[in-house]
Design an enzyme around this catalytic site. Structure first.
Site, short mmCIF file in Angstrom:
data_model
loop_
_atom_site.label_atom_id
_atom_site.label_comp_id
_atom_site.label_asym_id
_atom_site.label_seq_id
_atom_site.Cartn_x
_atom_site.Cartn_y
_atom_site.Cartn_z
N GLU A 206 -2.54 -9.11 3.34
CA GLU A 206 -2.78 -9.52 4.73
C GLU A 206 -4.20 -9.22 5.18
OE1 GLU A 206 -2.87 -5.28 5.26
OE2 GLU A 206 -1.81 -6.58 3.89
N HIS B 282 -3.88 -5.21 -0.26
CA HIS B 282 -3.54 -5.77 1.04
C HIS B 282 -3.60 -7.29 1.05
CE1 HIS B 282 -3.33 -2.05 3.43
NE2 HIS B 282 -4.19 -1.59 2.54
N CYS C 3 0.82 -1.21 0.00
CA CYS C 3 0.00 0.00 0.00
C CYS C 3 0.86 1.27 0.00
CB CYS C 3 -0.98 -0.03 1.17
SG CYS C 3 -2.38 1.11 0.97
#
Length: 359
Positions: A334, A332, A248
């Site tokens: 994660e 993202h 990001c």
């Protein structure tokens, strides 16, 4: 209590306030996720923003102690169609209105979030003021017009760690430059055995290398990447020294560090349903995203390639160095509550570390 959201273009939405009372300003953005409002509220990348949830019912499964991405919430306001004050979930420990009140965040419910989202999509993100109580909406509009833009605000120091701390692990030592890191980045590394040393964003390259890490992670975070020139300079000095993985804001900082440029998107990408194509494998992943800036593909040097592409608007979603173990993604991998399809990127990062150690 009566509440208002006023935009800089003169549009005013009236609704019912919940959470904290008062007045706050910020950049008004929307998130299309159907779940994950707790993760949104505690994602440091939303610092400086008033968040509109497009899913019509928010708060129905409450707040729990396990799904925080940060200890505090940094959003400036929270906008929903309908807020649920009687949640039902076996993990629930708090109601959304109580959570917002404790965090000092103003919420507004009962407005047409579809109409608001369409306005942002048509005209772009706007500055806004959210307020509770009996006020003159015209005054709120004037305040919205005078609010500073998201660029130029020093948001990263607000959300990043001030002190170095370590999450123990038996595997490779990873230096995580914290620009507002979500907790799940640390979890994903730690679950793979990594020892994670979390560092303030101003940490110098020499100090990072002195810790003898085997890899460097560049975290997510809020705002305009050009507002953290010290981090760009640090990453420049780290390229070629160690394997690097950026997520990001970390991806945008890496893009600037290799000589590229960034630009502001019209209304950004925020939600859990963005299709991204991995140009190496040809596979398409549904991804979770939260960003308002992007790397310009045409600005990248010849030794850096675009590795991932957004299939909605063809913006850059990933970079990789052609000769060095350095890569990043705009989305993202994660992401909690999901989708988790892209966690393979953490394995790719560790594979780069293993190859670097063997060479």
């Amino acid at each position: 209590m009566q509440a208002y959201l006023a935009l800089e273009d003169g549009t005013v939405y009236a609704g019912t306030g919940f959470g904290a009372g008062g007045e706050q300003w910020g950049e008004v953005v929307f998130n299309t996720g159907m779940t994950g409002y707790q993760e949104v509220l505690t994602d440091p990348s939303y610092c400086g923003q008033i968040v509109v949830m497009t899913y019509p019912l928010i708060g129905n499964y409450g707040i729990n102690k396990d799904d925080f991405e940060a200890k505090s919430s940094f959003v400036r306001g929270f906008v929903v169609k309908e807020a649920c004050y009687r949640p039902s979930n076996w993990r629930v420990s708090n109601k959304i209105d109580e959570f917002l009140a404790r965090q000092g965040i103003i919420g507004i419910a009962g407005i047409d979030t579809r109409a608001l989202t369409r306005r942002i999509r048509n005209y772009g993100t706007m500055r806004g003021v959210i307020c509770t109580g009996a006020v003159d909406p015209r005054e709120l509009v004037e305040k919205a017009k005078s609010c500073p833009p998201i660029s130029g605000q020093e948001l990263v120091p607000t959300v990043a760690t001030k002190e170095i701390y370590t999450v123990p692990g038996s595997g490779p030592r990873i230096a995580l430059l914290d620009f507002g890191a979500k907790a799940n980045i640390i979890r994903c590394l730690n679950n793979r055995g990594c020892e994670v040393i979390v560092l303030p964003p101003t940490t110098a390259a020499a100090d990072i290398l002195a810790l003898n890490p085997q890899g460097v992670m560049l975290s997510n975070g809020p705002g305009d990447p050009t507002d953290v020139p010290y981090a760009i300079q640090t990453v420049k000095q780290l390229i070629g020294q160690l394997p690097i993985f950026g997520i990001c804001l970390g991806h945008q900082i890496l893009g600037l560090a290799v000589g590229g440029k960034t630009y502001k998107l019209k209304f950004g990408h925020r939600g859990a349903n963005h299709p991204v194509k991995d140009l190496v494998s040809g596979r398409v992943y549904i991804t979770s995203q939260n960003h308002g800036f992007a790397v310009a593909a045409e600005s990248l040097p010849p030794d850096v390639a675009v590795s991932h592409l957004n299939l909605n608007d063809n913006t850059v979603e990933g970079l990789c160095h052609k000769y060095l173990p350095v890569f990043s993604v705009q989305y993202h991998p994660e992401a909690a509550p999901g989708p988790m399809d892209s966690e393979y990127l953490f394995d790719r990062f560790l594979a780069n570390i293993t190859q670097q150690a063997a060479s």
